[in-house]
Motif scaffolding. Structure first.
Motif, mmCIF file in Angstrom:
data_model
loop_
_atom_site.group_PDB
_atom_site.id
_atom_site.type_symbol
_atom_site.label_atom_id
_atom_site.label_comp_id
_atom_site.label_asym_id
_atom_site.label_seq_id
_atom_site.Cartn_x
_atom_site.Cartn_y
_atom_site.Cartn_z
ATOM 1 N N ARG A 100 0.390 -1.044 -0.276
ATOM 2 C CA ARG A 100 -0.195 -0.124 0.134
ATOM 3 C C ARG A 100 0.762 1.419 -0.030
ATOM 4 N N GLU A 101 1.806 1.166 1.133
ATOM 5 C CA GLU A 101 2.753 2.045 0.844
ATOM 6 C C GLU A 101 3.423 2.452 -1.190
ATOM 7 N N GLU A 130 3.106 5.769 -3.053
ATOM 8 C CA GLU A 130 4.456 6.743 -3.917
ATOM 9 C C GLU A 130 4.473 6.349 -4.461
ATOM 10 N N ARG A 131 3.980 5.233 -5.543
ATOM 11 C CA ARG A 131 3.494 5.488 -6.709
ATOM 12 C C ARG A 131 2.473 6.246 -7.092
ATOM 13 N N GLU A 132 1.815 7.004 -6.785
ATOM 14 C CA GLU A 132 0.339 7.576 -7.228
ATOM 15 C C GLU A 132 0.595 9.100 -6.879
ATOM 16 N N LYS A 133 1.694 8.773 -5.502
ATOM 17 C CA LYS A 133 1.958 10.298 -5.322
ATOM 18 C C LYS A 133 3.187 11.221 -6.551
ATOM 19 N N LYS A 176 4.522 14.033 -11.561
ATOM 20 C CA LYS A 176 4.498 13.942 -13.382
ATOM 21 C C LYS A 176 3.647 14.870 -13.482
ATOM 22 N N GLU A 177 2.100 14.582 -13.510
ATOM 23 C CA GLU A 177 1.213 14.720 -13.671
ATOM 24 C C GLU A 177 0.684 16.240 -13.981
#
Length: 186
Positions: free
Chosen positions: A12-13, A17-20, A25-26
């Protein structure tokens, strides 16, 4: 179970982290697009401003050229009118001068003979008078021709040049009056 929970928490972390990172990047991409769009709009405005300035300069140049052309036409018109006025004045002065010395009538061969008979001048005197008159006429004709040449040099149209030269040329009647005046002077 602890391991499973530990793995799930780590997963989950990592996902968070990837989502952040993906969100960062977005955001960077959106920021770059926004900056690029602003730059493009700025360049577009600059081009439009330059085009507008060029159009204004071109219009001012055209207006200046048109004004210059109108001024040149006006100057040529004034020059033409001045030449025409001077020519008419000279013609009238010449006509007045010739009328002053004439009897106002035309001279015929018979009337010349009668006048010569009454005054009885010698043939030599008549010839001298005629020579003096023709010399005076030729010098005034030369002056008139010079004026006519000046009129042509001021770039008049052919029609106007013809009118001026006709005004300048001595008429048959004025030549006859001059001849009559010379005959009477003896």
């Amino acid at each position: 179970m602890l391991r499973t929970e530990e793995r799930q928490r780590l997963a989950r972390e990592r996902r968070e982290e990837r989502e952040k990172q993906h969100a960062a990047k977005e955001t960077q991409i959106l920021e770059k697009e926004r900056k690029a769009k602003l730059q493009y709009e700025k360049q577009l405005e600059e081009r439009q401003r330059k085009l507008k300035e060029m159009k204004q300069k071109e219009e001012q140049r055209r207006a200046a050229v048109e004004e210059k052309r109108k001024q040149k036409i006006e100057e040529e018109k004034e020059r033409y009118e001045a030449v025409l006025h001077r020519t008419l004045e000279r013609s009238q002065r010449l006509e007045t001068r010739q009328k002053r010395w004439s009897w106002g009538g035309s001279v015929t061969p018979d009337s010349e003979g009668k006048t010569a008979g009454k005054r009885s001048p010698s043939t030599a005197n008549l010839k001298q008078a005629e020579a003096a008159v023709s010399k005076g006429l030729s010098s005034s004709s030369a002056a008139l021709l010079n004026a006519s040449d000046r009129a042509r040099r001021s770039q008049l149209s052919p029609l106007d040049s013809g009118v001026i030269s006709r005004l300048l040329a001595p008429t048959q009647a004025s030549l006859a009056r001059s001849k009559s005046a010379a005959t009477l002077a003896d």
